[in-house]
Write a protein that holds these residues in place. Structure first.
Motif, mmCIF file in Angstrom:
data_model
loop_
_atom_site.group_PDB
_atom_site.id
_atom_site.type_symbol
_atom_site.label_atom_id
_atom_site.label_comp_id
_atom_site.label_asym_id
_atom_site.label_seq_id
_atom_site.Cartn_x
_atom_site.Cartn_y
_atom_site.Cartn_z
ATOM 1 N N SER A 19 2.504 4.221 -1.331
ATOM 2 C CA SER A 19 2.256 4.810 -2.650
ATOM 3 C C SER A 19 3.382 5.737 -3.090
ATOM 4 O O SER A 19 4.072 6.342 -2.292
ATOM 5 C CB SER A 19 0.930 5.559 -2.657
ATOM 6 N N ASP A 20 3.523 5.830 -4.381
ATOM 7 C CA ASP A 20 4.443 6.752 -5.017
ATOM 8 C C ASP A 20 3.785 8.140 -4.966
ATOM 9 O O ASP A 20 2.649 8.314 -5.391
ATOM 10 C CB ASP A 20 4.666 6.287 -6.464
ATOM 11 N N LYS A 21 4.499 9.124 -4.482
ATOM 12 C CA LYS A 21 3.934 10.472 -4.295
ATOM 13 C C LYS A 21 3.513 11.138 -5.609
ATOM 14 O O LYS A 21 2.719 12.055 -5.611
ATOM 15 C CB LYS A 21 4.945 11.365 -3.572
ATOM 16 N N ARG A 56 1.896 9.716 -8.070
ATOM 17 C CA ARG A 56 0.694 9.078 -8.619
ATOM 18 C C ARG A 56 -0.550 9.681 -7.965
ATOM 19 O O ARG A 56 -0.522 10.026 -6.789
ATOM 20 C CB ARG A 56 0.723 7.583 -8.369
ATOM 21 N N ARG A 99 0.801 -1.224 0.000
ATOM 22 C CA ARG A 99 0.000 0.000 0.000
ATOM 23 C C ARG A 99 0.841 1.285 0.000
ATOM 24 O O ARG A 99 0.289 2.365 -0.143
ATOM 25 C CB ARG A 99 -0.939 0.021 1.210
ATOM 26 N N GLU A 111 -5.123 6.541 -9.523
ATOM 27 C CA GLU A 111 -4.148 5.674 -10.199
ATOM 28 C C GLU A 111 -3.589 4.629 -9.232
ATOM 29 O O GLU A 111 -3.461 3.456 -9.578
ATOM 30 C CB GLU A 111 -2.985 6.500 -10.767
ATOM 31 N N GLN A 112 -3.281 5.067 -8.031
ATOM 32 C CA GLN A 112 -2.736 4.142 -7.035
ATOM 33 C C GLN A 112 -3.764 3.081 -6.655
ATOM 34 O O GLN A 112 -3.422 1.914 -6.497
ATOM 35 C CB GLN A 112 -2.260 4.905 -5.796
ATOM 36 N N ASP A 166 -3.881 0.562 -9.459
ATOM 37 C CA ASP A 166 -2.657 -0.241 -9.441
ATOM 38 C C ASP A 166 -2.686 -1.252 -8.298
ATOM 39 O O ASP A 166 -2.306 -2.410 -8.464
ATOM 40 C CB ASP A 166 -1.416 0.656 -9.313
ATOM 41 N N ASP A 167 -3.131 -0.807 -7.125
ATOM 42 C CA ASP A 167 -3.233 -1.699 -5.972
ATOM 43 C C ASP A 167 -4.224 -2.834 -6.249
ATOM 44 O O ASP A 167 -3.960 -3.995 -5.932
ATOM 45 C CB ASP A 167 -3.679 -0.932 -4.725
ATOM 46 N N ARG A 200 -4.337 9.513 -6.396
ATOM 47 C CA ARG A 200 -4.976 8.524 -5.518
ATOM 48 C C ARG A 200 -5.703 7.473 -6.353
ATOM 49 O O ARG A 200 -5.638 6.285 -6.073
ATOM 50 C CB ARG A 200 -5.943 9.245 -4.582
#
Length: 191
Positions: free
Chosen positions: A10-12, A14, A8, A18-19, A22-23, A16
């Motif tokens: 997350s890449d800063k 991306r 969980r 998109e994350q 992806d998740d 919310r």
């Protein structure tokens, strides 16, 4: 930190949304992550199950006989396995709902979009991962992208399936996603 928490992070850069997608995609394609989401009793049964692609004691046609069910990792494994299944002859996607449970075997009614295929597939849900094999006449996609059915019974299947898939996706993945084609299934419900 467990696997789910690490997943969980997350890449800063991306968004919310998109994350979240992806998740969800990662969860749909990782048996280890799927098993972490199961209720405690189901998770224990899954993790202590026999790791196999076919049951050693299975008899009859693989997946189409209750005596030779497809090994999967719990209800999440059933959901994702069926969401990756296609008909070999046409490449058509299949759509599904849980028809019944008989002891430790789950039966799913499976249909294609046009309604020309309507059959039952059987699953053994107490294994640490889903089988890499499929019943005769089917193929498996490499990855699951959008869910195509539900792991509960629907008395009006396949009507209303799209909305039901989105509800299950919301519960399991945290986002409402469903295979778009499930809106357009043309099959008639057998009376």
């Amino acid at each position: 930190m467990d696997l789910w928490e690490a997943f969980r992070q997350s890449d800063k850069n991306r968004t919310r949304t998109e994350q979240m997608y992806d998740d969800a995609f990662a969860l749909c394609n990782s048996p280890a992550l799927q098993n972490e989401t199961l209720a405690p009793a189901e998770r224990t049964a899954v993790e202590n199950g026999l790791p196999c692609d076919r049951l050693p004691e299975g008899t009859g046609p693989f997946g189409t006989a209750a005596t030779n069910p497809i090994p999967v990792n719990g209800s999440f494994g059933e959901w994702m396995y069926l969401s990756r299944l296609r008909i070999l002859a046409t490449g058509s996607k299949v759509f599904f709902h849980k028809w019944k449970t008989d002891g430790v075997v789950d039966a799913f009614e499976v249909i294609n979009r046009s309604g020309t295929l309507r059959t039952v597939l059987y699953f053994s849900p107490r294994h640490p991962y889903a089988s890499r094999y499929c019943p005769e006449g089917y193929i498996l996609e490499r990855e699951a992208v959008f869910p195509r059915g539900i792991t509960t019974y629907s008395s009006c299947f396949p009507r209303g399936l799209y909305k039901e898939i989105k509800k299950e996706a919301r519960r399991r993945l945290g986002i409402e996603v469903a295979e778009e084609e499930s809106k357009y299934i043309e099959a008639e419900i057998k009376q």
